[in-house]
Write a protein that holds these residues in place. Structure first.
Motif, PDB file in Angstrom:
ATOM      1  N   ASN A  49     -53.098  46.381 -15.750  1.00 11.49           N
ATOM      2  CA  ASN A  49     -52.016  46.557 -16.710  1.00 11.49           C
ATOM      3  C   ASN A  49     -51.970  45.339 -17.637  1.00 11.49           C
ATOM      4  OD1 ASN A  49     -49.859  47.678 -17.992  1.00 11.49           O
ATOM      5  ND2 ASN A  49     -48.434  47.440 -16.295  1.00 11.49           N
ATOM      6  N   GLY A  85     -51.253  42.684 -20.368  1.00 12.98           N
ATOM      7  CA  GLY A  85     -50.219  42.177 -21.249  1.00 12.98           C
ATOM      8  C   GLY A  85     -50.883  41.625 -22.492  1.00 12.98           C
ATOM      9  N   HIS A  86     -50.183  40.827 -23.244  1.00 15.99           N
ATOM     10  CA  HIS A  86     -50.754  40.233 -24.449  1.00 15.99           C
ATOM     11  C   HIS A  86     -51.813  39.228 -24.032  1.00 15.99           C
ATOM     12  CE1 HIS A  86     -51.238  38.074 -28.199  1.00 15.99           C
ATOM     13  NE2 HIS A  86     -50.704  39.144 -28.773  1.00 15.99           N
ATOM     14  N   ASN A 143     -57.012  39.614 -27.377  1.00 18.05           N
ATOM     15  CA  ASN A 143     -56.395  40.933 -27.538  1.00 18.05           C
ATOM     16  C   ASN A 143     -57.102  41.738 -28.619  1.00 18.05           C
ATOM     17  OD1 ASN A 143     -54.120  41.544 -25.856  1.00 18.05           O
ATOM     18  ND2 ASN A 143     -53.112  42.333 -27.688  1.00 18.05           N
ATOM     19  N   LEU A 195     -52.139  47.063 -25.344  1.00 16.02           N
ATOM     20  CA  LEU A 195     -51.514  46.651 -24.095  1.00 16.02           C
ATOM     21  C   LEU A 195     -51.653  47.730 -23.028  1.00 16.02           C
ATOM     22  CD1 LEU A 195     -48.117  45.441 -25.636  1.00 16.02           C
ATOM     23  CD2 LEU A 195     -50.009  43.974 -24.911  1.00 16.02           C
ATOM     24  N   GLY A 196     -51.439  47.342 -21.785  1.00 18.21           N
ATOM     25  CA  GLY A 196     -51.304  48.298 -20.700  1.00 18.21           C
ATOM     26  C   GLY A 196     -52.616  48.836 -20.161  1.00 18.21           C
ATOM     27  N   PRO A 217     -43.824  47.485 -26.422  1.00 17.47           N
ATOM     28  CA  PRO A 217     -44.642  46.758 -25.444  1.00 17.47           C
ATOM     29  C   PRO A 217     -44.162  46.966 -23.999  1.00 17.47           C
ATOM     30  CG  PRO A 217     -44.294  45.385 -27.350  1.00 17.47           C
ATOM     31  CD  PRO A 217     -43.419  46.606 -27.539  1.00 17.47           C
ATOM     32  N   GLU A 218     -42.844  47.001 -23.803  1.00 20.59           N
ATOM     33  CA  GLU A 218     -42.300  47.214 -22.461  1.00 20.59           C
ATOM     34  C   GLU A 218     -42.680  48.596 -21.936  1.00 20.59           C
ATOM     35  OE1 GLU A 218     -40.374  46.165 -25.129  1.00 20.59           O
ATOM     36  OE2 GLU A 218     -40.491  44.058 -24.523  1.00 20.59           O
ATOM     37  N   THR A 269     -46.552  48.915 -21.129  1.00 19.85           N
ATOM     38  CA  THR A 269     -46.979  48.208 -19.922  1.00 19.85           C
ATOM     39  C   THR A 269     -46.336  48.780 -18.662  1.00 19.85           C
ATOM     40  OG1 THR A 269     -45.332  46.485 -20.360  1.00 19.85           O
ATOM     41  CG2 THR A 269     -47.611  46.058 -21.084  1.00 19.85           C
TER      42      THR A 269
END
Length: 186
Positions: free
Chosen positions: A98, A100-101, A106, A111-112, A125-126, A129
């Motif tokens: 999973n 993140g940044h 990147n 993400l994720g 983003p929340e 992820t």
């Protein structure tokens, strides 16, 4: 008028013959004692993985992500094939980690588990992820692909992901298939 009736009669006779040809093998398996037909199972072979296959050993976090993808697939009411495509996609995109940044490493703002991008409308983003959310978002995209169930895995995944490496998903099909077989009923 006579020609139309004759053609209609021939069409009906043809349908009756075809029905007999196709129903005949099933009817031949009927149980003569109780008159109930025997169920005939028709199995289709699972698609064979394309090309050379890759494999990684999973840690506990990656295994938990496999289980989260399978749970989201079941919750969405989709079959095992959807979980195989999802897991193979995540294996390619993040190795089931999973992400993140990642700073300079990147890929844009990806993400994720599926390297989904907030700027491309996949979610915040929340959300991206969150394994359940990101899988559901991927599956929503997969459902919009006409015929995904019968496509080569890499074609179905690429249609959703629009990757710069469209054939890369295929290498994970065998491991994804094995993971789904191992965890689908657990």
């Amino acid at each position: 008028m006579n020609t139309i009736i004759r053609k209609s009669m021939l069409s009906v006779a043809g349908l009756a013959f075809a029905g007999g040809v196709f129903a005949g093998p099933i009817a031949a398996h009927a149980n003569p004692v109780d008159g109930k037909p025997v169920a005939v199972a028709v199995q289709t072979a699972a698609p064979k993985p394309q090309g050379e296959q890759s494999h990684i050993t999973l840690n506990d976090e990656q295994t938990a992500n496999v289980k989260a993808i399978i749970a989201a697939t079941k919750k969405a009411g989709l079959p095992e094939r959807a979980a195989v495509i999802s897991i193979a996609t995540s294996l390619q995109e993040s190795k089931l980690e999973n992400l993140g940044h990642l700073g300079d490493a990147n890929d844009h703002d990806s993400l994720g588990l599926f390297q989904q991008r907030p700027t491309s409308g996949w979610g915040t983003p929340e959300q991206i992820t969150d394994p359940a959310y990101s899988t559901t978002a991927f599956l929503k995209g997969l459902r919009q692909v006409d015929g995904w169930q019968d496509m080569a895995l890499t074609d179905a995944a690429q249609t959703v992901q629009v990757s710069a490496y469209p054939d890369a998903y295929a290498q994970w099909e065998q491991q994804a298939t094995d993971l789904v077989a191992q965890h689908w009923n657990s």
